[in-house]
Design a protein around this motif. Structure first.
Motif, short mmCIF file in Angstrom:
data_model
loop_
_atom_site.label_atom_id
_atom_site.label_comp_id
_atom_site.label_asym_id
_atom_site.label_seq_id
_atom_site.Cartn_x
_atom_site.Cartn_y
_atom_site.Cartn_z
N ASP A 10 0.82 -1.21 -0.33
CA ASP A 10 -0.39 0.33 0.01
C ASP A 10 0.99 1.28 -0.46
OD1 ASP A 10 -2.48 -1.25 -0.10
OD2 ASP A 10 -2.63 -1.10 2.18
N ARG A 11 0.32 2.11 -0.75
CA ARG A 11 1.34 3.44 -0.59
C ARG A 11 0.77 4.32 0.37
NH1 ARG A 11 5.31 5.29 -2.48
NH2 ARG A 11 4.98 7.15 -2.97
N ILE A 12 1.88 4.78 1.05
CA ILE A 12 0.72 6.33 1.73
C ILE A 12 1.41 7.23 1.98
CG2 ILE A 12 -0.10 4.49 4.11
CD1 ILE A 12 2.89 5.78 4.33
N TYR A 17 6.72 13.16 7.89
CA TYR A 17 7.24 12.64 6.18
C TYR A 17 7.09 11.82 5.18
CZ TYR A 17 8.42 9.88 11.45
OH TYR A 17 8.61 10.35 12.94
N GLY A 18 6.16 12.48 5.30
CA GLY A 18 5.84 12.04 3.12
C GLY A 18 5.71 11.24 3.18
N GLU A 19 5.42 10.49 1.97
CA GLU A 19 4.76 9.42 1.56
C GLU A 19 5.65 8.35 1.18
OE1 GLU A 19 4.29 9.99 -2.73
OE2 GLU A 19 2.57 11.82 -2.33
N GLY A 20 5.46 6.82 1.34
CA GLY A 20 5.88 5.30 0.93
C GLY A 20 5.54 4.37 0.64
N ARG A 21 5.69 3.10 1.45
CA ARG A 21 5.20 1.89 1.20
C ARG A 21 4.90 1.03 2.14
NH1 ARG A 21 8.87 -0.58 -1.74
NH2 ARG A 21 9.08 -1.88 -0.12
N GLU A 56 -3.02 6.63 -3.82
CA GLU A 56 -2.42 5.98 -5.26
C GLU A 56 -1.97 5.84 -5.98
OE1 GLU A 56 -5.17 4.09 -6.75
OE2 GLU A 56 -6.88 5.66 -5.61
N ALA A 57 -1.48 4.53 -6.63
CA ALA A 57 -0.05 4.28 -7.09
C ALA A 57 0.25 5.58 -7.61
CB ALA A 57 0.44 2.80 -6.76
#
Length: 60
Positions: A10-12, A17-21, A56-57
């Motif tokens: 899942d992309r979050i 921290y910003g975006e990550g997986r 969304e990825a």
């Protein structure tokens, strides 16, 4: 959101921290690989899930 709402891949987004997986999400901890290379691959308490937003990825 709760830890059980998250699955590996899942992309979050986190407000700090910003975006990550998501790599793993369990009742005690969540393992996240952040997009920002200056942030290490980290274990976070499962309570962090309440501060995450699923995104969304990006198509490759």
């Amino acid at each position: 959101m709760q830890w059980c709402d998250l699955q590996g891949g899942d992309r979050i987004h986190h407000f700090e921290y910003g975006e990550g997986r998501i790599d793993y999400s369990g009742p005690s901890w969540i393992l996240i690989t952040w997009d920002d290379p200056s942030l290490p691959y980290k274990h976070h308490p499962s309570g962090l899930a309440q501060f995450l937003t699923r995104i969304e990825a990006t198509p490759t």
